[in-house]
Motif scaffolding. Sequence first.
Motif, PDB file in Angstrom:
ATOM      1  N   SER A   5       0.881  -1.796  -0.109  1.00  7.53           N
ATOM      2  CA  SER A   5      -0.078  -0.473  -0.413  1.00  7.53           C
ATOM      3  C   SER A   5       0.301   1.680  -0.190  1.00  7.53           C
ATOM      4  O   SER A   5       0.669   2.308  -0.862  1.00  7.53           O
ATOM      5  CB  SER A   5      -0.702  -0.012   1.250  1.00  7.53           C
ATOM      6  N   ARG A   6       1.904   1.566   1.281  1.00  6.26           N
ATOM      7  CA  ARG A   6       3.142   2.449   1.016  1.00  6.26           C
ATOM      8  C   ARG A   6       3.889   2.882  -0.846  1.00  6.26           C
ATOM      9  O   ARG A   6       3.508   3.831  -1.040  1.00  6.26           O
ATOM     10  CB  ARG A   6       3.953   1.979   2.075  1.00  6.26           C
ATOM     11  N   GLU A  10       2.771   5.814  -3.037  1.00  7.71           N
ATOM     12  CA  GLU A  10       3.791   6.784  -3.317  1.00  7.71           C
ATOM     13  C   GLU A  10       4.312   7.373  -4.525  1.00  7.71           C
ATOM     14  O   GLU A  10       4.424   7.573  -4.982  1.00  7.71           O
ATOM     15  CB  GLU A  10       5.505   5.660  -2.726  1.00  7.71           C
ATOM     16  N   SER A  11       3.956   6.071  -5.418  1.00  7.09           N
ATOM     17  CA  SER A  11       4.259   5.978  -6.828  1.00  7.09           C
ATOM     18  C   SER A  11       3.250   6.090  -7.172  1.00  7.09           C
ATOM     19  O   SER A  11       3.585   7.140  -8.552  1.00  7.09           O
ATOM     20  CB  SER A  11       3.732   4.354  -7.366  1.00  7.09           C
ATOM     21  N   VAL A  36      -0.053   8.593   1.759  1.00  5.32           N
ATOM     22  CA  VAL A  36      -0.491   8.481   2.814  1.00  5.32           C
ATOM     23  C   VAL A  36      -1.723   6.810   2.902  1.00  5.32           C
ATOM     24  O   VAL A  36      -1.673   6.424   1.890  1.00  5.32           O
ATOM     25  CB  VAL A  36      -1.665   9.009   2.980  1.00  5.32           C
ATOM     26  N   VAL A  37      -0.712   5.992   3.931  1.00  7.69           N
ATOM     27  CA  VAL A  37      -1.493   4.798   4.245  1.00  7.69           C
ATOM     28  C   VAL A  37      -2.266   4.685   5.322  1.00  7.69           C
ATOM     29  O   VAL A  37      -1.707   4.930   6.380  1.00  7.69           O
ATOM     30  CB  VAL A  37      -0.730   3.849   4.048  1.00  7.69           C
ATOM     31  N   THR A  38      -3.621   4.412   5.171  1.00  2.64           N
ATOM     32  CA  THR A  38      -4.190   4.359   6.579  1.00  2.64           C
ATOM     33  C   THR A  38      -4.190   3.154   7.670  1.00  2.64           C
ATOM     34  O   THR A  38      -2.922   1.893   7.043  1.00  2.64           O
ATOM     35  CB  THR A  38      -6.170   4.190   6.398  1.00  2.64           C
ATOM     36  N   HIS A  39      -4.689   2.647   8.953  1.00  4.03           N
ATOM     37  CA  HIS A  39      -4.343   1.969   9.518  1.00  4.03           C
ATOM     38  C   HIS A  39      -4.877   0.901   8.709  1.00  4.03           C
ATOM     39  O   HIS A  39      -4.114  -1.017   9.668  1.00  4.03           O
ATOM     40  CB  HIS A  39      -4.787   1.914  11.110  1.00  4.03           C
ATOM     41  N   SER A  40      -5.701   0.737   8.767  1.00  2.00           N
ATOM     42  CA  SER A  40      -6.359  -0.309   7.758  1.00  2.00           C
ATOM     43  C   SER A  40      -5.552  -0.866   6.102  1.00  2.00           C
ATOM     44  O   SER A  40      -6.014  -2.881   5.923  1.00  2.00           O
ATOM     45  CB  SER A  40      -7.819  -0.291   7.460  1.00  2.00           C
ATOM     46  N   GLY A  41      -4.722  -0.044   6.165  1.00  2.00           N
ATOM     47  CA  GLY A  41      -3.864  -0.664   4.835  1.00  2.00           C
ATOM     48  C   GLY A  41      -4.139  -0.435   3.773  1.00  2.00           C
ATOM     49  O   GLY A  41      -3.947   0.045   2.050  1.00  2.00           O
ATOM     50  N   ALA A  42      -5.643   1.026   3.123  1.00  2.00           N
ATOM     51  CA  ALA A  42      -5.303   1.003   2.036  1.00  2.00           C
ATOM     52  C   ALA A  42      -4.828   2.678   1.957  1.00  2.00           C
ATOM     53  O   ALA A  42      -3.767   3.504   2.787  1.00  2.00           O
ATOM     54  CB  ALA A  42      -7.198   2.658   2.536  1.00  2.00           C
ATOM     55  N   SER A  43      -4.298   3.153   0.482  1.00  2.00           N
ATOM     56  CA  SER A  43      -3.509   3.952  -0.057  1.00  2.00           C
ATOM     57  C   SER A  43      -4.125   4.953  -0.160  1.00  2.00           C
ATOM     58  O   SER A  43      -5.074   5.200  -1.113  1.00  2.00           O
ATOM     59  CB  SER A  43      -2.439   3.517  -0.704  1.00  2.00           C
ATOM     60  N   LEU A  47      -3.000  15.693  -1.058  1.00  2.00           N
ATOM     61  CA  LEU A  47      -2.258  16.556  -2.166  1.00  2.00           C
ATOM     62  C   LEU A  47      -1.793  17.978  -1.240  1.00  2.00           C
ATOM     63  O   LEU A  47      -1.391  18.806  -1.446  1.00  2.00           O
ATOM     64  CB  LEU A  47      -3.877  17.626  -2.915  1.00  2.00           C
ATOM     65  N   GLY A  48      -2.442  18.068   0.045  1.00  2.00           N
ATOM     66  CA  GLY A  48      -2.449  19.403   0.718  1.00  2.00           C
ATOM     67  C   GLY A  48      -3.311  20.043  -0.158  1.00  2.00           C
ATOM     68  O   GLY A  48      -3.979  20.008  -0.589  1.00  2.00           O
TER      69      GLY A  48
END
Length: 70
Positions: A5-6, A10-11, A36-43, A47-48
């Motif tokens: 997910s990370r 990142e990609s 960003v990766v959530t605790h559940s693993g969603a990527s 965009l800020g």
Amino acid sequence: MWRESRGRAESAAEALRAAMAVLGLPEAAAAKVRPVVTHSGASYVDLGMIRSDHAEQLAQAIRMALIRVH
């Protein structure tokens, strides 16, 4: 799973930064794009806060790309 997910986040963030560079947006705008990766693993990609004219340039580029594809 978290590393995959990370990697996806990142990609995707790097792809957005590259597109922003092609559009000539300032590096400061691209620096706000973060993976960003959530605790559940969603990527996700955060965009800020970007200036409205930069968001309009990104939207216009997406529209133009979609027109070319169709």
